[in-house]
Design an enzyme around this catalytic site. Structure first.
Site, mmCIF file in Angstrom:
data_model
loop_
_atom_site.group_PDB
_atom_site.id
_atom_site.type_symbol
_atom_site.label_atom_id
_atom_site.label_comp_id
_atom_site.label_asym_id
_atom_site.label_seq_id
_atom_site.Cartn_x
_atom_site.Cartn_y
_atom_site.Cartn_z
ATOM 1 N N ASP A 1 16.332 15.811 33.421
ATOM 2 C CA ASP A 1 15.856 14.633 34.141
ATOM 3 C C ASP A 1 14.723 13.919 33.408
ATOM 4 O O ASP A 1 14.262 12.869 33.862
ATOM 5 C CB ASP A 1 15.399 15.024 35.547
ATOM 6 C CG ASP A 1 16.558 15.448 36.431
ATOM 7 O OD1 ASP A 1 17.657 14.878 36.283
ATOM 8 O OD2 ASP A 1 16.385 16.354 37.268
ATOM 9 N N ASP A 2 14.270 14.476 32.295
ATOM 10 C CA ASP A 2 13.222 13.834 31.515
ATOM 11 C C ASP A 2 13.830 12.705 30.690
ATOM 12 O O ASP A 2 14.726 12.922 29.870
ATOM 13 C CB ASP A 2 12.558 14.861 30.593
ATOM 14 C CG ASP A 2 11.341 14.293 29.892
ATOM 15 O OD1 ASP A 2 10.226 14.462 30.403
ATOM 16 O OD2 ASP A 2 11.524 13.662 28.826
ATOM 17 N N LEU A 3 13.340 11.492 30.892
ATOM 18 C CA LEU A 3 13.916 10.320 30.239
ATOM 19 C C LEU A 3 13.831 10.422 28.722
ATOM 20 O O LEU A 3 14.779 10.049 28.016
ATOM 21 C CB LEU A 3 13.201 9.054 30.719
ATOM 22 C CG LEU A 3 13.665 7.732 30.092
ATOM 23 C CD1 LEU A 3 15.146 7.488 30.370
ATOM 24 C CD2 LEU A 3 12.813 6.573 30.606
#
Length: 210
Positions: free
Chosen positions: A154-156
């Site tokens: 979920d880390d861009l």
């Protein structure tokens, strides 16, 4: 051993060769008077959606609200919203910080308590805290608890770096599936792989120094 394993992925091997080794993870602290896990959750909430520099300044002012520079849960819960806002906190973040304090008073948060749990069990244990999401717990797993096989999809920045490195064209669910497939090759060292991706500096891309 971990570098050798990750280097079996040809793309990641090139990234590792051109990227400085990640810094050591923070050491955890089992001292119940100054619990690193509790403190890290507070710091993560303060850091949400603002720059690193602004977060550091606000967190320092927040800590200064307490006599010994440590926000003991029972003391944090006595602070009014107005007092917490003097540190630069929004009303919502002030409520989230007090939610962490409430949880800490009712539930063990030491490494000794969390150590027997799997990564996913720790995620589910801490998710009931308002303001704490999966990404926040994954950062805790990686940098405070030093868990070796966390993949923060979920880390861009992680997604952007992987798309660029592997030349991916998928979007939406198809992209997430492809990213998971690639990361499977990195087990059981996905934390280290992710930290190299954060530090990797392809041309025109600003990296996170983690």
């Amino acid at each position: 051993m971990s570098i050798e394993h990750l280097s079996q992925d040809a793309v990641l091997k090139q990234i590792i060769a051109s990227t400085p080794a990640p810094k050591l993870a923070f050491a955890y602290d089992d001292d119940p008077a100054r619990n690193r896990i509790y403190l890290a959750l507070l710091e993560s909430i303060v850091s949400q959606q603002i720059s690193v520099k602004a977060a550091e300044s606000i967190f320092a002012r927040f800590l200064a609200l307490f006599p010994d520079g440590y926000p003991h849960p029972e003391q944090l819960l006595t602070k009014t919203p107005e007092e917490l806002r003097t540190a630069g906190l929004s009303g919502q973040k002030a409520r989230y910080l007090q939610s962490v304090a409430e949880f800490a008073l009712q539930n063990p948060m030491t490494n000794a308590h969390l150590r027997p749990m799997t990564d996913e069990e720790i995620v589910q244990y801490l998710l009931p805290i308002r303001g704490v999401g999966r990404w926040t717990v994954e950062m805790l797993l990686m940098f405070v608890l030093d868990r070796p096989d966390v993949f923060p999809i979920d880390d861009l920045v992680i997604r952007q770096k992987m798309v660029r490195a592997y030349g991916l064209t998928e979007t939406g669910r198809a992209l997430y599936k492809r990213l998971h497939e690639i990361a499977e090759r990195w087990r059981p060292h996905r934390t280290l792989a992710s930290r190299y991706l954060w530090r990797w500096k392809p041309e025109g891309v600003v990296s996170e120094e983690l």
